[in-house]
Design a protein around this motif. Structure first.
Motif, PDB file in Angstrom:
ATOM      1  N   VAL A   1      11.753  40.205  35.089  1.00  0.00           N
ATOM      2  CA  VAL A   1      12.036  39.025  34.386  1.00  0.00           C
ATOM      3  C   VAL A   1      12.561  37.597  35.730  1.00  0.00           C
ATOM      4  N   LYS A   2      12.497  36.726  35.732  1.00  0.00           N
ATOM      5  CA  LYS A   2      13.580  35.406  36.722  1.00  0.00           C
ATOM      6  C   LYS A   2      15.004  35.699  35.386  1.00  0.00           C
ATOM      7  N   LEU A   3      15.664  35.472  36.695  1.00  0.00           N
ATOM      8  CA  LEU A   3      16.539  35.054  35.833  1.00  0.00           C
ATOM      9  C   LEU A   3      17.850  34.017  36.301  1.00  0.00           C
ATOM     10  N   ILE A   4      18.075  32.757  35.185  1.00  0.00           N
ATOM     11  CA  ILE A   4      19.416  32.003  35.719  1.00  0.00           C
ATOM     12  C   ILE A   4      20.429  32.070  34.542  1.00  0.00           C
ATOM     13  N   ALA A   5      21.537  33.079  35.177  1.00  0.00           N
ATOM     14  CA  ALA A   5      22.827  33.005  34.495  1.00  0.00           C
ATOM     15  C   ALA A   5      24.031  31.809  34.218  1.00  0.00           C
ATOM     16  N   THR A   6      23.528  31.509  33.295  1.00  0.00           N
ATOM     17  CA  THR A   6      25.363  30.616  33.308  1.00  0.00           C
ATOM     18  C   THR A   6      26.315  30.868  32.700  1.00  0.00           C
ATOM     19  N   SER A   7      27.462  29.708  32.809  1.00  0.00           N
ATOM     20  CA  SER A   7      28.694  30.574  31.718  1.00  0.00           C
ATOM     21  C   SER A   7      30.291  29.252  32.367  1.00  0.00           C
ATOM     22  N   LYS A   8      30.352  29.107  31.455  1.00  0.00           N
ATOM     23  CA  LYS A   8      31.867  28.738  32.033  1.00  0.00           C
ATOM     24  C   LYS A   8      33.092  28.830  32.847  1.00  0.00           C
ATOM     25  N   GLY A   9      33.193  28.456  34.425  1.00  0.00           N
ATOM     26  CA  GLY A   9      33.951  28.909  35.271  1.00  0.00           C
ATOM     27  C   GLY A   9      33.035  29.590  36.042  1.00  0.00           C
ATOM     28  N   LYS A  10      33.488  30.589  37.471  1.00  0.00           N
ATOM     29  CA  LYS A  10      33.489  30.765  37.921  1.00  0.00           C
ATOM     30  C   LYS A  10      32.250  32.047  37.444  1.00  0.00           C
ATOM     31  N   ASN A  11      31.644  32.573  38.639  1.00  0.00           N
ATOM     32  CA  ASN A  11      30.167  33.996  38.261  1.00  0.00           C
ATOM     33  C   ASN A  11      31.078  35.336  38.023  1.00  0.00           C
ATOM     34  N   ARG A  12      31.771  36.100  37.404  1.00  0.00           N
ATOM     35  CA  ARG A  12      32.588  37.453  37.118  1.00  0.00           C
ATOM     36  C   ARG A  12      31.541  38.151  37.725  1.00  0.00           C
ATOM     37  N   TYR A  13      30.060  38.280  37.288  1.00  0.00           N
ATOM     38  CA  TYR A  13      29.805  39.162  38.049  1.00  0.00           C
ATOM     39  C   TYR A  13      29.007  39.740  39.684  1.00  0.00           C
ATOM     40  N   PRO A  14      29.479  41.359  40.401  1.00  0.00           N
ATOM     41  CA  PRO A  14      30.189  41.845  41.079  1.00  0.00           C
ATOM     42  C   PRO A  14      29.062  41.274  42.077  1.00  0.00           C
TER      43      PRO A  14
ATOM     44  N   MET B   1       6.116  35.781  36.084  1.00  0.00           N
ATOM     45  CA  MET B   1       7.034  36.259  35.580  1.00  0.00           C
ATOM     46  C   MET B   1       7.525  35.128  34.791  1.00  0.00           C
ATOM     47  N   LYS B   2       8.705  35.406  33.942  1.00  0.00           N
ATOM     48  CA  LYS B   2       8.985  34.982  32.975  1.00  0.00           C
ATOM     49  C   LYS B   2      10.074  34.435  33.651  1.00  0.00           C
ATOM     50  N   THR B   3      10.183  32.758  33.395  1.00  0.00           N
ATOM     51  CA  THR B   3      12.050  32.619  33.792  1.00  0.00           C
ATOM     52  C   THR B   3      13.608  32.713  32.573  1.00  0.00           C
ATOM     53  N   ILE B   4      14.121  33.659  32.417  1.00  0.00           N
ATOM     54  CA  ILE B   4      15.415  34.136  31.373  1.00  0.00           C
ATOM     55  C   ILE B   4      16.360  33.012  31.801  1.00  0.00           C
ATOM     56  N   LEU B   5      16.758  31.911  30.989  1.00  0.00           N
ATOM     57  CA  LEU B   5      18.256  31.530  30.889  1.00  0.00           C
ATOM     58  C   LEU B   5      19.732  32.119  30.244  1.00  0.00           C
ATOM     59  N   THR B   6      19.982  32.669  30.631  1.00  0.00           N
ATOM     60  CA  THR B   6      21.461  33.459  29.036  1.00  0.00           C
ATOM     61  C   THR B   6      22.905  31.900  29.826  1.00  0.00           C
ATOM     62  N   THR B   7      23.046  31.730  28.376  1.00  0.00           N
ATOM     63  CA  THR B   7      24.664  31.060  28.240  1.00  0.00           C
ATOM     64  C   THR B   7      25.914  32.631  28.038  1.00  0.00           C
ATOM     65  N   GLY B   8      26.733  32.038  28.283  1.00  0.00           N
ATOM     66  CA  GLY B   8      28.126  33.093  28.356  1.00  0.00           C
ATOM     67  C   GLY B   8      27.617  34.673  29.168  1.00  0.00           C
ATOM     68  N   SER B   9      27.230  34.565  30.759  1.00  0.00           N
ATOM     69  CA  SER B   9      26.782  35.545  31.494  1.00  0.00           C
ATOM     70  C   SER B   9      28.267  36.047  31.942  1.00  0.00           C
TER      71      SER B   9
END
Length: 305
Positions: free
Chosen positions: A27-40, A1-9
């Motif tokens: 796929v596997k996910l690495i979410a990245t963004s500026k500041g704290k994670n806002r996804y619930p 399974m591929k690993t994806i890194l997103t910017t601006g998550s």
């Protein structure tokens, strides 16, 4: 399974990619963004704080998680802000892309980059992928510069150009054309809407799906990704009014000239989608279907309050 890194998550598209990956597990996910994670939802993936203007931090995060692909959604997208602050726009939309290109070249990582219909002047839309670019604004210019960096690189890259993305996030904090139109019409105060710009609005879920398809199919080159319905901005606002049963008599149609916006906008963009449909299996919703999806999500968010 591929690993994806997103910017601006934390952005609209970034959150939709997270949502889709968690729901489907392709796929596997690495979410990245500026500041704290806002996804619930905080489980089922990794989150890392990452400011794309900090090359050392970007390198550190990429080296830690070793993704197969990076989907780069972070950017300055406000066209008038970009015109007013060209330096910051260049840092976010061009320099940050160069940082990612260098890492992707070095570590053999696929790079999926988001671009825009604003690379075109709007004199002759809808456009094919190979049509000549001619941006009217600094925002469009910054996106052309980033595209050129990718084309001249040794990275494994794909550019997904899109148009007028709409949808909602769980915190309802990000506005876009559909949410603005609905909110303005509900207030029942007169609104001015331009009738001399034509677009193909894109449901955020469709764009998220295209990003994941581009990874899975190891897409290379430029792809057009938008909705399939072509309309003026005034038509779009009237369709929003129709869908939610709101009063259209408060809409006044005006020309773009009368708005005096900082940045110039292209008149007719829109895309020919054949390549993306054939090569990636992209299947966009109609605008009506998109509004239905947004409506259902709004009801879900409001029911939790």
């Amino acid at each position: 399974m591929k690993t994806i890194l997103t910017t601006g998550s934390n952005g609209l598209l970034g959150q939709k990619i997270t949502e889709k990956i968690l729901a489907e597990g392709r796929v596997k996910l690495i979410a990245t963004s500026k500041g704290k994670n806002r996804y619930p939802i905080k489980s089922g993936y990794e989150y890392a704080e990452m400011d794309i203007l900090n090359p050392n931090l970007v390198k550190k995060v990429v080296e830690k998680y070793k993704p197969d692909s990076i989907i780069h959604t972070a950017a300055m997208t406000n066209v008038d802000t970009a015109e007013a602050d060209k330096e910051l726009c260049h840092q976010l939309n061009v320099d940050a892309v160069q940082t990612l290109i260098s890492l992707c070249e070095e570590k053999n990582i696929q790079l999926i980059h988001l671009s825009t219909d604003f690379v075109f002047d709007g004199a002759d839309g809808p456009y094919k992928e190979e049509d000549a670019v001619n941006p009217l604004s600094y925002y469009g210019e910054s996106k052309v510069l980033a595209e050129e960096l990718l084309k001249n690189s040794k990275a494994n890259w794909a550019i997904l150009r899109t148009i007028l993305v709409y949808g909602i996030t769980n915190d309802m904090s990000r506005s876009n054309i559909v949410l603005w139109a609905k909110g303005a019409l509900e207030k029942a105060s007169p609104i001015n809407v331009v009738n001399d710009q034509w677009r193909m609005p894109t449901l955020a879920e469709d764009l998220a799906e295209a990003c994941i398809l581009a990874v899975e199919k190891n897409a290379k080159g430029i792809y057009n990704v938008s909705g399939k319905d072509y309309m003026s901005i005034a038509d779009l606002v009237r369709k929003v009014a129709d869908y939610w049963g709101l009063d259209q008599s408060i809409i006044t149609e005006i020309s773009s000239e009368s708005l005096n916006q900082t940045a110039k906008r292209p008149v007719r963009t829109g895309f020919v989608l054949d390549k993306t449909i054939n090569d990636l299996g992209y299947a966009p919703h109609s605008f009506e279907e998109g509004l239905k999806i947004v409506d259902a999500q709004m009801k879900k968010v409001q029911s939790k309050k």
